[in-house]
Motif scaffolding. Structure first.
Motif, PDB file in Angstrom:
ATOM      1  N   GLN A 117       0.864  -1.178   0.000  1.00 48.53           N
ATOM      2  CA  GLN A 117       0.000   0.000   0.000  1.00 48.53           C
ATOM      3  C   GLN A 117       0.905   1.234   0.000  1.00 48.53           C
ATOM      4  N   LEU A 143      -4.181   9.811  -2.013  1.00 53.55           N
ATOM      5  CA  LEU A 143      -4.274   8.632  -2.870  1.00 53.55           C
ATOM      6  C   LEU A 143      -3.621   7.438  -2.186  1.00 53.55           C
ATOM      7  N   HIS A 179      -2.702   3.685  -3.178  1.00 50.28           N
ATOM      8  CA  HIS A 179      -2.633   2.723  -4.278  1.00 50.28           C
ATOM      9  C   HIS A 179      -2.127   1.404  -3.722  1.00 50.28           C
ATOM     10  N   GLU A 180      -2.869   0.347  -3.998  1.00 50.83           N
ATOM     11  CA  GLU A 180      -2.460  -0.984  -3.575  1.00 50.83           C
ATOM     12  C   GLU A 180      -1.983  -1.762  -4.786  1.00 50.83           C
ATOM     13  N   CYS A 181      -0.904  -2.498  -4.588  1.00 48.39           N
ATOM     14  CA  CYS A 181      -0.394  -3.341  -5.668  1.00 48.39           C
ATOM     15  C   CYS A 181       0.284  -4.567  -5.073  1.00 48.39           C
ATOM     16  N   ASP A 187      -2.402  -4.212 -11.230  1.00 49.34           N
ATOM     17  CA  ASP A 187      -2.167  -3.109 -10.304  1.00 49.34           C
ATOM     18  C   ASP A 187      -1.177  -2.072 -10.845  1.00 49.34           C
ATOM     19  N   VAL A 242      -2.463   3.546 -12.517  1.00 50.39           N
ATOM     20  CA  VAL A 242      -3.302   4.322 -11.614  1.00 50.39           C
ATOM     21  C   VAL A 242      -3.669   5.626 -12.314  1.00 50.39           C
ATOM     22  N   PHE A 302       6.236   6.093 -10.173  1.00 46.78           N
ATOM     23  CA  PHE A 302       4.916   6.239 -10.777  1.00 46.78           C
ATOM     24  C   PHE A 302       5.126   7.185 -11.955  1.00 46.78           C
TER      25      PHE A 302
END
Length: 185
Positions: free
Chosen positions: A89, A97, A99-101, A130, A133, A177
């Motif tokens: 996470q 934000l 973001h889970e991956c 995942d 985003v 990212f």
């Protein structure tokens, strides 16, 4: 640059002998261990400790956390190569934000005979489901950029590393990212 924090826990693992998974949310740490110790002392395994650091969507890569591999003589049966999944996470405070991956680590457990007794860990890719985003109409692709290995000016980012038998090895895992297009393109 904004504040980001990471948390993670080990989830998917094959049915390894002696499998144990522990999570310590107070220390933001997750551990996974496997195998029957040959000398009765330590199992082999991984630790992941999340970090609070600076980072930005679309910016330079940043550290997600510290990964440690514990390599000890163990009995493991027929498992030589296997994969372990870390649910990660990443929270970007500036964008509110989360973001889970999933990161899937490939592990090569050596049989502790012959010339090469080192186990090898391969840097994970982000699970394809995942890896993308969308934030405020912009698309970003999540990429794991390397294990930061070495000391001082000799630090390098690598995709794999070896851990000698009866040793432990730690490295920060870096990610980015990267902006790949407007949302929906």
């Amino acid at each position: 640059m904004g504040l980001l924090t990471t948390k993670a826990y080990w989830t998917d693992a094959p049915d390894l002998p002696g499998l144990k998974i522990r999570r310590d949310d107070n220390r933001n740490r997750s551990e996974i261990r496997w195998g029957t110790p040959v000398d009765g002392s330590n199992q082999s395994g991984y630790d992941f400790e999340g970090l609070g650091t600076s980072g930005e969507l679309g910016g330079d890569d940043f550290p997600l956390g510290v990964f440690t591999h514990h390599n000890y003589p163990i009995l493991l049966g027929s498992f030589e190569k296997f994969s372990l999944t870390l649910q990660l996470q990443v929270y970007f405070q500036a964008h509110d934000l989360l973001h889970e991956c999933r990161l899937v680590f490939d592990h090569d457990e050596t049989p502790n005979v012959g010339a090469h007794w080192h186990d090898q860990v391969t840097l994970p890719d982000v699970h394809p489901d995942d890896a993308v985003v969308h934030v405020n109409g912009v698309e970003y692709t999540v990429t794991i950029t390397g294990f930061l290995v070495g000391d001082g000016p000799h630090k390098t980012k690598q995709r794999t590393f070896d851990t000698p038998e009866n040793d432990e090895f730690s490295a920060k895992i870096f990610a980015q990212f990267k902006q790949t297009g407007p949302s929906g393109s």
